[in-house]
Design an enzyme around this catalytic site. Sequence first.
Site, PDB file in Angstrom:
ATOM      1  N   SER A   1       6.027  -5.149  17.790  1.00 20.50           N
ATOM      2  CA  SER A   1       6.892  -3.995  17.986  1.00 20.50           C
ATOM      3  C   SER A   1       7.333  -3.866  19.446  1.00 20.50           C
ATOM      4  CB  SER A   1       6.098  -2.750  17.545  1.00 20.50           C
ATOM      5  OG  SER A   1       6.840  -1.592  17.667  1.00 20.50           O
TER       6      SER A   1
ATOM      7  N   ASP B   1       5.163   2.093   9.829  1.00 27.45           N
ATOM      8  CA  ASP B   1       4.054   1.750   8.928  1.00 27.45           C
ATOM      9  C   ASP B   1       3.358   0.507   9.473  1.00 27.45           C
ATOM     10  OD1 ASP B   1       2.372   1.893   6.752  1.00 27.45           O
ATOM     11  OD2 ASP B   1       3.742   0.859   5.391  1.00 27.45           O
TER      12      ASP B   1
ATOM     13  N   SER C   1       8.003  -1.705   0.857  1.00 27.05           N
ATOM     14  CA  SER C   1       8.870  -0.660   1.411  1.00 27.05           C
ATOM     15  C   SER C   1      10.254  -1.219   1.720  1.00 27.05           C
ATOM     16  CB  SER C   1       8.248  -0.049   2.674  1.00 27.05           C
ATOM     17  OG  SER C   1       7.966  -1.059   3.624  1.00 27.05           O
TER      18      SER C   1
ATOM     19  N   HIS D   1      -2.707   0.490  12.632  1.00 34.61           N
ATOM     20  CA  HIS D   1      -3.326   1.811  12.590  1.00 34.61           C
ATOM     21  C   HIS D   1      -4.252   2.082  13.766  1.00 34.61           C
ATOM     22  CE1 HIS D   1      -2.601   2.765   8.047  1.00 34.61           C
ATOM     23  NE2 HIS D   1      -1.493   2.647   8.760  1.00 34.61           N
TER      24      HIS D   1
ATOM     25  N   GLY E   1       6.409  -2.791  10.081  1.00 35.97           N
ATOM     26  CA  GLY E   1       5.311  -3.078   9.166  1.00 35.97           C
ATOM     27  C   GLY E   1       5.837  -3.377   7.775  1.00 35.97           C
TER      28      GLY E   1
ATOM     29  N   ASP F   1       8.077  -7.035  11.735  1.00 41.02           N
ATOM     30  CA  ASP F   1       6.651  -7.295  11.471  1.00 41.02           C
ATOM     31  C   ASP F   1       6.303  -8.631  12.126  1.00 41.02           C
ATOM     32  OD1 ASP F   1       4.089  -7.874  10.255  1.00 41.02           O
ATOM     33  OD2 ASP F   1       4.619  -6.491   8.641  1.00 41.02           O
TER      34      ASP F   1
ATOM     35  N   PHE G   1       0.826  -1.202   0.000  1.00 38.98           N
ATOM     36  CA  PHE G   1       0.000   0.000   0.000  1.00 38.98           C
ATOM     37  C   PHE G   1       0.867   1.261   0.000  1.00 38.98           C
ATOM     38  CE2 PHE G   1      -1.891  -3.550   2.214  1.00 38.98           C
ATOM     39  CZ  PHE G   1      -3.087  -3.709   1.543  1.00 38.98           C
TER      40      PHE G   1
END
Length: 210
Positions: free
Chosen positions: A124, A141, A52, A144, A46, A71, A20
Site C-alpha cells: 500500500s 481491507d 470483494s 490488520h 486487500g 494487494d 472473508f
Amino acid sequence: MTVALPKPQLPIDIDSIKGFLADDEGTALYHYALEASRLGPCLEIGSYCGKSTVYLGSACQQNGAVLFALDHHRGSEEHQLGEEYHDPDLYDNGVQLMDSFRTFRTTLRKAKLEETVVPVVSSSAVAARQWATPLGMVFIDGGHSEEAAQTDYRSWARFIKPGGILAIHDIFPNPADGGQAPYNIWKLAKASGLFDELPTINTLGLFRRR
Ligand code: MG
C-alpha cells in the site's frame, strides 16, 4: 431500522471465491460502488482471491469505470505459514511465500472483469507514493496490524472525492470480537471531520466524504 439492499447479479458464483467477506457486506459494497464509480475510479486495498473485487468491479463495470485492486498478494499476518488462516493452496513453494495473485487473476478472468479491474501488485505504501488520481471510493481491507491499517488510511483516504465513499472492513467495537486496528482507523475517520458516517453493515464501516 435498515432496509435490506437487493442482491446484485454477479458474473460468477461468489461462494466459489475464497475470502472473508459476508454476503450483506458484499452487497453493500456493490451498491455504494455503483453510485461512487460515477464520481471516479474506485480502489480496494486487500484483494486476496478477488471476492470483494467481484462485487466492486461488477458495479464499476456498469458505469464503464475502473477498479484499482491493490494487494501485494503475499498474504496478511494471519495467512502466513503456521498462522490461523494459512491456505496451502495459496503458498508458492518455490519462493516460500504466500501468493494469491494467480488465484486472483483466475477470478478476474472467470468474472469477465479484466477490462475493468487494474491489479496493482504492491504494498500500500509504495503504491501510494506517486499516486495522484482522485477516487470515487476507497475500500480498506488490508493488513490488520496497527501499522498496516494506519498506513492504508493515511495513504488513501485523502484521495476520496467529495461525495465519495470510504469503506473499512472488519470493524469490531468490542475487542472480544476481533482486532482493533480497523476500528481504530474507523474512529480516526469519524473524528477527522472529513466524513459523514453511514450505517455500518455487519462489520463494514462506511462514510461519505463531505
Ligand atoms: Mg477483511
